[in-house]
Design a protein around this motif. Structure first.
Motif, PDB file in Angstrom:
ATOM      1  N   VAL A 104      20.526  50.034  64.975  1.00  0.00           N
ATOM      2  CA  VAL A 104      21.162  49.337  66.102  1.00  0.00           C
ATOM      3  C   VAL A 104      22.686  49.473  65.997  1.00  0.00           C
ATOM      4  O   VAL A 104      23.363  49.788  66.975  1.00  0.00           O
ATOM      5  N   VAL A 105      23.212  49.260  64.791  1.00  0.00           N
ATOM      6  CA  VAL A 105      24.663  49.387  64.566  1.00  0.00           C
ATOM      7  C   VAL A 105      25.109  50.826  64.835  1.00  0.00           C
ATOM      8  O   VAL A 105      26.139  51.060  65.486  1.00  0.00           O
ATOM      9  N   GLU A 106      24.347  51.790  64.347  1.00  0.00           N
ATOM     10  CA  GLU A 106      24.689  53.204  64.567  1.00  0.00           C
ATOM     11  C   GLU A 106      24.688  53.532  66.060  1.00  0.00           C
ATOM     12  O   GLU A 106      25.534  54.298  66.536  1.00  0.00           O
ATOM     13  N   HIS A 107      23.776  52.942  66.804  1.00  0.00           N
ATOM     14  CA  HIS A 107      23.729  53.163  68.255  1.00  0.00           C
ATOM     15  C   HIS A 107      25.002  52.616  68.903  1.00  0.00           C
ATOM     16  O   HIS A 107      25.614  53.282  69.744  1.00  0.00           O
ATOM     17  N   ASP A 115      34.022  53.333  64.913  1.00  0.00           N
ATOM     18  CA  ASP A 115      33.618  53.232  63.508  1.00  0.00           C
ATOM     19  C   ASP A 115      33.023  51.853  63.206  1.00  0.00           C
ATOM     20  O   ASP A 115      32.983  50.969  64.067  1.00  0.00           O
ATOM     21  N   ARG A 116      32.567  51.697  61.973  1.00  0.00           N
ATOM     22  CA  ARG A 116      31.931  50.443  61.541  1.00  0.00           C
ATOM     23  C   ARG A 116      32.911  49.269  61.604  1.00  0.00           C
ATOM     24  O   ARG A 116      32.532  48.147  61.949  1.00  0.00           O
ATOM     25  N   LYS A 117      34.158  49.533  61.312  1.00  0.00           N
ATOM     26  CA  LYS A 117      35.184  48.479  61.339  1.00  0.00           C
ATOM     27  C   LYS A 117      35.297  47.894  62.757  1.00  0.00           C
ATOM     28  O   LYS A 117      35.400  46.682  62.928  1.00  0.00           O
ATOM     29  N   THR A 118      35.254  48.757  63.760  1.00  0.00           N
ATOM     30  CA  THR A 118      35.323  48.298  65.153  1.00  0.00           C
ATOM     31  C   THR A 118      34.088  47.465  65.492  1.00  0.00           C
ATOM     32  O   THR A 118      34.199  46.418  66.126  1.00  0.00           O
ATOM     33  N   PHE A 119      32.904  47.929  65.049  1.00  0.00           N
ATOM     34  CA  PHE A 119      31.686  47.160  65.273  1.00  0.00           C
ATOM     35  C   PHE A 119      31.802  45.781  64.637  1.00  0.00           C
ATOM     36  O   PHE A 119      31.519  44.758  65.272  1.00  0.00           O
ATOM     37  N   GLU A 120      32.212  45.736  63.371  1.00  0.00           N
ATOM     38  CA  GLU A 120      32.295  44.460  62.649  1.00  0.00           C
ATOM     39  C   GLU A 120      33.284  43.508  63.315  1.00  0.00           C
ATOM     40  O   GLU A 120      33.022  42.312  63.425  1.00  0.00           O
ATOM     41  N   ARG A 121      34.408  44.027  63.778  1.00  0.00           N
ATOM     42  CA  ARG A 121      35.398  43.188  64.457  1.00  0.00           C
ATOM     43  C   ARG A 121      34.804  42.641  65.760  1.00  0.00           C
ATOM     44  O   ARG A 121      34.931  41.455  66.055  1.00  0.00           O
TER      45      ARG A 121
END
Length: 156
Positions: A104-107, A115-121
């Motif tokens: 889901v995160v990769e999607h 990137d992952r940092k943008t997702f986490e923020r």
């Protein structure tokens, strides 16, 4: 400032869970709305364009001053985009072994080109907003769809 995200997390305030159109309509009426929505989007996900199984996702606007949650429309979503929208539920399903959370995160990252940092923020900001909104009881406005609900079926 973060670039505009194409796919975002949308968390419904906990005090408004289960207040949705689908739950107060006869299945036949909901099915008409669902099928009309799928056709509107050409039987593809309205965000990533994927074909296959679709979900009819309710689009809500929030008036944070007056605590009004208004239904403004629907969008056809693939399973992965739908899981992003409801990332809290996705996390629960993953903890039960029913969903691959990393997929889901990769999607999210693929659709948004981030990137992952943008997702986490973004996830952190969405949950901050959810916690604030969950402090209040919300008046649910079904907008133009209100007339489809039979008297006595409204949950709020």
């Amino acid at each position: 400032m973060m670039k505009e995200l194409k796919l975002t997390i949308e968390l419904v305030p906990s005090t408004s869970w289960y207040n949705n159109l689908r739950s107060v309509l006869p299945k036949s009426v909901w099915d008409k709305i669902r099928k009309k929505t799928y056709a509107k989007y050409g039987y593809r996900c309205g965000i990533c364009g994927a074909k296959g199984r679709l979900n009819c996702h309710e689009i809500w606007e929030y008036d944070d001053q007056n605590h009004v949650q208004k239904l403004v429309g629907f969008i056809a979503l693939c399973d992965l985009c739908h899981h992003v929208k409801h990332i809290g539920l996705a996390s629960i399903l993953a903890s039960e072994g029913k969903l691959d959370y990393e997929r889901v995160v990769e999607h999210f990252m693929k659709v948004n080109g981030c990137d992952r940092k943008t997702f986490e923020r973004h996830r952190r900001e969405a949950f901050d907003q959810w916690r604030e909104r969950s402090r209040y009881d919300w008046n649910v406005d079904l907008g133009e769809y209100e007339s489809l609900v039979k008297p006595g079926r409204r949950s709020s």
